[in-house]
Write a protein that holds these residues in place. Structure first.
Motif, PDB file in Angstrom:
ATOM      1  N   MET A   1       0.863  -1.154  -0.113  1.00  0.00           N
ATOM      2  CA  MET A   1      -0.129  -0.087   0.058  1.00  0.00           C
ATOM      3  C   MET A   1       0.896   1.132  -0.118  1.00  0.00           C
ATOM      4  SD  MET A   1      -3.298  -0.859   2.370  1.00  0.00           S
ATOM      5  CE  MET A   1      -2.454  -1.422   3.820  1.00  0.00           C
TER       6      MET A   1
ATOM      7  N   ILE B   1       0.588   4.408  -2.223  1.00  0.00           N
ATOM      8  CA  ILE B   1      -0.253   5.522  -1.635  1.00  0.00           C
ATOM      9  C   ILE B   1      -0.225   6.821  -2.101  1.00  0.00           C
ATOM     10  CG2 ILE B   1       1.038   6.040   0.315  1.00  0.00           C
ATOM     11  CD1 ILE B   1      -1.418   5.395   2.002  1.00  0.00           C
TER      12      ILE B   1
ATOM     13  N   ASN C   1      -3.161   9.016  -4.147  1.00  0.00           N
ATOM     14  CA  ASN C   1      -3.689  10.175  -3.470  1.00  0.00           C
ATOM     15  C   ASN C   1      -3.263  11.410  -4.022  1.00  0.00           C
ATOM     16  OD1 ASN C   1      -5.422   9.230  -1.037  1.00  0.00           O
ATOM     17  ND2 ASN C   1      -3.597   8.025  -0.742  1.00  0.00           N
TER      18      ASN C   1
ATOM     19  N   LEU D   1      -5.646  -1.332  -1.456  1.00  0.00           N
ATOM     20  CA  LEU D   1      -5.460   0.319  -1.354  1.00  0.00           C
ATOM     21  C   LEU D   1      -6.553   0.944  -2.390  1.00  0.00           C
ATOM     22  CD1 LEU D   1      -4.272   2.551   0.294  1.00  0.00           C
ATOM     23  CD2 LEU D   1      -2.498   2.696  -1.528  1.00  0.00           C
TER      24      LEU D   1
ATOM     25  N   SER E   1      -6.442   6.445   5.106  1.00  0.00           N
ATOM     26  CA  SER E   1      -5.623   5.375   4.497  1.00  0.00           C
ATOM     27  C   SER E   1      -4.047   5.278   5.085  1.00  0.00           C
ATOM     28  CB  SER E   1      -5.827   5.451   2.792  1.00  0.00           C
ATOM     29  OG  SER E   1      -4.863   6.826   2.456  1.00  0.00           O
TER      30      SER E   1
ATOM     31  N   CYS F   1      -2.652   2.127   7.642  1.00  0.00           N
ATOM     32  CA  CYS F   1      -0.960   1.846   7.441  1.00  0.00           C
ATOM     33  C   CYS F   1      -0.485   1.775   8.769  1.00  0.00           C
ATOM     34  CB  CYS F   1      -0.291   2.375   6.248  1.00  0.00           C
ATOM     35  SG  CYS F   1      -1.182   2.028   4.459  1.00  0.00           S
TER      36      CYS F   1
END
Length: 395
Positions: free
Chosen positions: A21, A25, A29, A146, A163, A167
């Motif tokens: 993830m 990530i 995002n 994810l 998110s 993690c």
């Protein structure tokens, strides 16, 4: 008999679920980070490039130190620095600060690799290939999960940072568990390996198969990195796919990677030597990329995403590392550092190279990937030839 290190292994695998993830990530995002950091896509891409740079800075040194100080300290250090990354990004007010935390994430990846790969080979000495390739399964599972997590957050207008917090929480809990778990006695293993080196290592040639395996660390990483980053753009701009459909290509890619890990681990354990996959998979990747380049249709993009995930992202890098450990049995930490340094160079330079190419032709990026895959095939052919010679002499 049940392996007493199984809980330790499971805990280390969970780290790589989070790492899967963490690897995507920032890209997932990008819109939110552009607003938070007051920048554009190029600025976020600059932050993402720090992941490869941070990994490159400390990997070789951490690998060597892992052989001297033990595996557990570096696994825990990797988890701690990753926690800093996930929390730090959410507090970053600009690109410069975010770059520093992304740099820390790259270092965290190196610390994890330096401790985890050797530790798993020592936890499962009779199934090193399968043990290491399972890392890729957990990474792919994280990459698969994810986007769904982010979709839930977006559809419900929730804070994108959840998110990151998820993690961070998983790592924190897992760290408390792992701290109490037992690792194999790595020093005792190294003494046994020293005897093996006398018999095998002097027949292997670092300047031939050693260099080829190190370079495969670069080609394997570059091959799947380019697809994981640029295939959605290629699908949208070249194959004329709708944006939502093109973004889903990464899900097919991750599914292929997960399928490959389980199938390959079974084949490696029972029937086929891992070194054979080091050439088989890059060859299939090359064929797939060639078809994708000359036939850019939506269906071909979907099939290619799955096949590249299966053949390039399904564990070639891990199998190359295991092959090198077999040919050069001592200093597993150093070997991990060398191979993954080469891999880190690819993840650092590819964003810059493909970024330049994308300004003129997205198709040119796929052509570049074809060339890299072709080089990987040639390198793997040399490794397989030399492997046959070395192991025949050692028999």
């Amino acid at each position: 008999m049940k392996n007493k290190y199984m809980p330790t292994a499971i805990s280390m695998y969970i780290n790589y679920f989070v790492h899967g993830m963490g690897a995507i990530i920032l890209a997932q995002n990008i819109t939110f980070l552009m607003q938070q950091l007051n920048t554009d896509k190029a600025g976020v891409s600059y932050v993402i490039s720090a992941l490869g740079l941070g990994r490159l800075i400390v990997l070789f040194a951490s690998g060597a130190l892992s052989d001297k100080l033990g595996r557990k300290p570096f696994v825990l250090l990797g988890m701690g620095t990753y926690i800093l990354f996930f929390g730090g990004i959410l507090m970053s007010p600009n690109v410069t600060v975010a770059f520093i935390f992304a740099l820390i994430a790259g270092m965290a990846n190196s610390f994890l690799d330096s401790g985890t790969y050797p530790a798993l080979m020592e936890c499962f000495p009779e199934a090193t290939g399968s043990a290491n390739i399972m890392i890729k399964a957990f990474m792919s599972a994280g990459q698969f999960a994810l986007p769904m997590i982010i979709s839930i957050l977006v559809n419900n207008n929730l804070y994108f940072g959840y998110s990151f917090i998820l993690c961070l929480a998983i790592l924190l809990i897992n760290g408390l568990v792992l701290f109490k778990l037992q690792f194999p006695a790595f020093k005792a293993v190294e003494k046994e390996e020293a005897a093996v080196e006398i018999e095998v290592n002097h027949k292997a040639n670092l300047l031939i198969e050693g260099i080829c395996l190190i370079l495969i660390g670069f080609t394997a990483t570059a091959t799947f990195y380019i697809i994981s980053v640029w295939l959605p753009t290629y699908g949208q701009e070249v194959a004329n796919m709708p944006k939502t459909s093109s973004l889903q290509l990464i899900s097919y890619y991750s599914a292929g990677s997960i399928a490959s890990v389980f199938i390959t681990s079974i084949l490696v354990k029972k029937w086929i030597k891992q070194v054979r996959f080091v050439i088989i998979y890059p060859l299939f990747s090359l064929v797939t990329l060639t078809v994708l380049y000359f036939n850019p249709t939506p269906m071909i993009c979907i099939l290619s995403a799955f096949l590249i995930g299966f053949t390039a992202a399904g564990g070639v890098l891990q199998l190359a590392l295991t092959t090198m450990s077999e040919l050069f049995p001592t200093s597993k930490g150093k070997i991990t550092g060398i191979v993954y340094t080469s891999s880190s160079i690819a993840s650092f330079v590819m964003p810059a190279i493909t970024g330049v190419i994308s300004k003129t032709s997205v198709s040119g990026i796929i052509l570049l990937d074809m060339g890299i895959a072709a080089v990987g095939v040639v390198l793997a052919l040399v490794v397989n030839i030399r492997y046959n010679v070395v192991m025949k002499k050692a028999a």
